[in-house]
Design a protein around this motif. Sequence first.
Motif, PDB file in Angstrom:
ATOM      1  N   UNK A   1      -7.787  10.427 -15.148  1.00  0.00           N
ATOM      2  CA  UNK A   1      -7.617   9.649 -13.916  1.00  0.00           C
ATOM      3  C   UNK A   1      -7.931   8.166 -14.101  1.00  0.00           C
ATOM      4  N   UNK A   2      -8.895   7.828 -14.940  1.00  0.00           N
ATOM      5  CA  UNK A   2      -9.345   6.434 -15.002  1.00  0.00           C
ATOM      6  C   UNK A   2      -8.246   5.442 -15.364  1.00  0.00           C
ATOM      7  N   UNK A   3      -7.317   5.759 -16.297  1.00  0.00           N
ATOM      8  CA  UNK A   3      -6.242   4.775 -16.562  1.00  0.00           C
ATOM      9  C   UNK A   3      -5.419   4.455 -15.331  1.00  0.00           C
ATOM     10  N   UNK A   4      -5.143   5.453 -14.488  1.00  0.00           N
ATOM     11  CA  UNK A   4      -4.390   5.200 -13.266  1.00  0.00           C
ATOM     12  C   UNK A   4      -5.179   4.347 -12.290  1.00  0.00           C
ATOM     13  N   UNK A   5      -6.482   4.651 -12.129  1.00  0.00           N
ATOM     14  CA  UNK A   5      -7.317   3.876 -11.221  1.00  0.00           C
ATOM     15  C   UNK A   5      -7.455   2.435 -11.696  1.00  0.00           C
ATOM     16  N   UNK A   6      -7.668   2.259 -12.989  1.00  0.00           N
ATOM     17  CA  UNK A   6      -7.850   0.913 -13.524  1.00  0.00           C
ATOM     18  C   UNK A   6      -6.593   0.070 -13.372  1.00  0.00           C
ATOM     19  N   UNK A   7      -5.440   0.701 -13.473  1.00  0.00           N
ATOM     20  CA  UNK A   7      -4.181  -0.039 -13.300  1.00  0.00           C
ATOM     21  C   UNK A   7      -3.914  -0.337 -11.836  1.00  0.00           C
ATOM     22  N   UNK A   8      -4.139   0.659 -10.969  1.00  0.00           N
ATOM     23  CA  UNK A   8      -3.797   0.511  -9.553  1.00  0.00           C
ATOM     24  C   UNK A   8      -4.684  -0.506  -8.848  1.00  0.00           C
ATOM     25  N   UNK A   9      -5.895  -0.728  -9.333  1.00  0.00           N
ATOM     26  CA  UNK A   9      -6.779  -1.655  -8.621  1.00  0.00           C
ATOM     27  C   UNK A   9      -6.283  -3.102  -8.718  1.00  0.00           C
ATOM     28  N   UNK A  10      -5.409  -3.392  -9.661  1.00  0.00           N
ATOM     29  CA  UNK A  10      -4.857  -4.744  -9.777  1.00  0.00           C
ATOM     30  C   UNK A  10      -3.635  -4.957  -8.884  1.00  0.00           C
ATOM     31  N   UNK A  11      -3.158  -3.904  -8.266  1.00  0.00           N
ATOM     32  CA  UNK A  11      -1.987  -4.029  -7.399  1.00  0.00           C
ATOM     33  C   UNK A  11      -2.440  -4.460  -6.007  1.00  0.00           C
ATOM     34  N   UNK A  12      -1.922  -5.553  -5.471  1.00  0.00           N
ATOM     35  CA  UNK A  12      -2.347  -5.990  -4.130  1.00  0.00           C
ATOM     36  C   UNK A  12      -1.862  -5.023  -3.065  1.00  0.00           C
ATOM     37  N   UNK A  13      -2.745  -4.736  -2.106  1.00  0.00           N
ATOM     38  CA  UNK A  13      -2.374  -3.810  -1.031  1.00  0.00           C
ATOM     39  C   UNK A  13      -1.225  -4.349  -0.199  1.00  0.00           C
ATOM     40  N   UNK A  14      -1.114  -5.672  -0.088  1.00  0.00           N
ATOM     41  CA  UNK A  14      -0.020  -6.250   0.697  1.00  0.00           C
ATOM     42  C   UNK A  14       1.343  -5.924   0.097  1.00  0.00           C
ATOM     43  N   UNK A  15       1.402  -5.676  -1.218  1.00  0.00           N
ATOM     44  CA  UNK A  15       2.675  -5.329  -1.845  1.00  0.00           C
ATOM     45  C   UNK A  15       3.166  -3.947  -1.418  1.00  0.00           C
ATOM     46  N   UNK A  16       2.254  -3.114  -0.905  1.00  0.00           N
ATOM     47  CA  UNK A  16       2.647  -1.773  -0.475  1.00  0.00           C
ATOM     48  C   UNK A  16       3.136  -1.742   0.969  1.00  0.00           C
ATOM     49  N   UNK A  17       3.048  -2.858   1.687  1.00  0.00           N
ATOM     50  CA  UNK A  17       3.449  -2.866   3.092  1.00  0.00           C
ATOM     51  C   UNK A  17       4.913  -2.453   3.263  1.00  0.00           C
TER      52      UNK A  17
ATOM     53  N   UNK B   1       5.162   1.281   2.631  1.00  0.00           N
ATOM     54  CA  UNK B   1       4.547   2.078   3.693  1.00  0.00           C
ATOM     55  C   UNK B   1       5.424   2.097   4.947  1.00  0.00           C
ATOM     56  N   UNK B   2       6.131   0.995   5.210  1.00  0.00           N
ATOM     57  CA  UNK B   2       7.035   0.965   6.359  1.00  0.00           C
ATOM     58  C   UNK B   2       8.200   1.938   6.147  1.00  0.00           C
ATOM     59  N   UNK B   3       8.712   1.995   4.903  1.00  0.00           N
ATOM     60  CA  UNK B   3       9.806   2.928   4.604  1.00  0.00           C
ATOM     61  C   UNK B   3       9.330   4.371   4.738  1.00  0.00           C
ATOM     62  N   UNK B   4       8.131   4.639   4.254  1.00  0.00           N
ATOM     63  CA  UNK B   4       7.629   6.013   4.248  1.00  0.00           C
ATOM     64  C   UNK B   4       7.105   6.457   5.617  1.00  0.00           C
ATOM     65  N   UNK B   5       6.359   5.543   6.290  1.00  0.00           N
ATOM     66  CA  UNK B   5       5.615   5.945   7.491  1.00  0.00           C
ATOM     67  C   UNK B   5       6.085   5.271   8.765  1.00  0.00           C
ATOM     68  N   UNK B   6       7.019   4.316   8.659  1.00  0.00           N
ATOM     69  CA  UNK B   6       7.437   3.581   9.848  1.00  0.00           C
ATOM     70  C   UNK B   6       6.460   2.453  10.156  1.00  0.00           C
ATOM     71  N   UNK B   7       6.449   2.031  11.420  1.00  0.00           N
ATOM     72  CA  UNK B   7       5.589   0.913  11.811  1.00  0.00           C
ATOM     73  C   UNK B   7       4.534   1.360  12.823  1.00  0.00           C
ATOM     74  N   UNK B   8       4.138   2.623  12.748  1.00  0.00           N
ATOM     75  CA  UNK B   8       3.125   3.137  13.655  1.00  0.00           C
ATOM     76  C   UNK B   8       1.734   2.970  13.048  1.00  0.00           C
ATOM     77  N   UNK B   9       0.738   3.657  13.628  1.00  0.00           N
ATOM     78  CA  UNK B   9      -0.641   3.499  13.197  1.00  0.00           C
ATOM     79  C   UNK B   9      -0.863   3.966  11.753  1.00  0.00           C
ATOM     80  N   UNK B  10      -0.152   5.007  11.356  1.00  0.00           N
ATOM     81  CA  UNK B  10      -0.344   5.531   9.997  1.00  0.00           C
ATOM     82  C   UNK B  10      -0.053   4.466   8.950  1.00  0.00           C
ATOM     83  N   UNK B  11       0.970   3.645   9.183  1.00  0.00           N
ATOM     84  CA  UNK B  11       1.305   2.592   8.220  1.00  0.00           C
ATOM     85  C   UNK B  11       0.175   1.583   8.079  1.00  0.00           C
TER      86      UNK B  11
END
Length: 294
Positions: A137-153, A156-166
Amino acid sequence: MSGLVPHLPQSSAKAPARGALDGADKRSPSWARGLGDCFRPRAELTAASRWTLSLLGVGLFFGAWLIATEGGLIQPFFLPSPIAVLSRLVAMITQEGFLVDIWASTFRVMSGFFLAAALAIPVGVLVGNFAAFRALIEPLLSTARYLPASAFVPLMIIWLGINEEQKISVIFIGTFFPLALLIADISASVSKDMLNSAYTLGASSRQLFFRVLIPACIPAIVDALRVTVGIAWTYVIVAELVGADRGMGIAILQAQRFLLTDQVIAGIVCVGILGVLTDFAFRFAHRKLFPYMY
């Protein structure tokens, strides 16, 4: 007879006694001793000194802000005075329903944070103590922590829409990875002497994990949660920029559209105040749960 007198080293005659030095230090004014402690590495300050320095730092900041704005050095359009910001914040709370925005943002932050903590704590403990999980697991965690959360917006909109879950998912992503790695480091740093002592006393691997390792990690894990909840507050604005009808983030964005600088700063200050209150709550809980550490 002079030859029978023992010769004393010159340094001994000139060196002042330790008690004399201590007495001189005790005779120094209390303010002088406190000032000296400020520049001594890792010196402990009294509660009064800490409060005085904290109030001094806050006072200097707001004093410089007040002088720069009220003195005409900076135009109010770019930076309103702290008095104007405070007045605007009070008006937003009492007249414009800003408490609804505060509640909406607080709910999103706490939901994303506690979901991240519920998953990051077991993952971090496993990664920190079992080599198989660390390699997996650690290689995945170490890589993912450098990814900005704003890049997933957008994702997340495609997957979850624009409701509270997103919105909650953005805060979850921004909090989970650093928290998991922090807890992994905490659990890996438990003293091996403690673990070996438990084995020597006849503890099984199960007993060692649940009765020695987990209790030894809990105080530091609570402190890690206190640090990470601050990260969660930093993502609330990003989470609310798309598809939000209530929340501090959308209030700040709307104020920016109408060039209401005082409202923008008031919203930012409100986020900071809520973050500080959350930090105080975790500090208070840590002191109550683990008084032996203070």
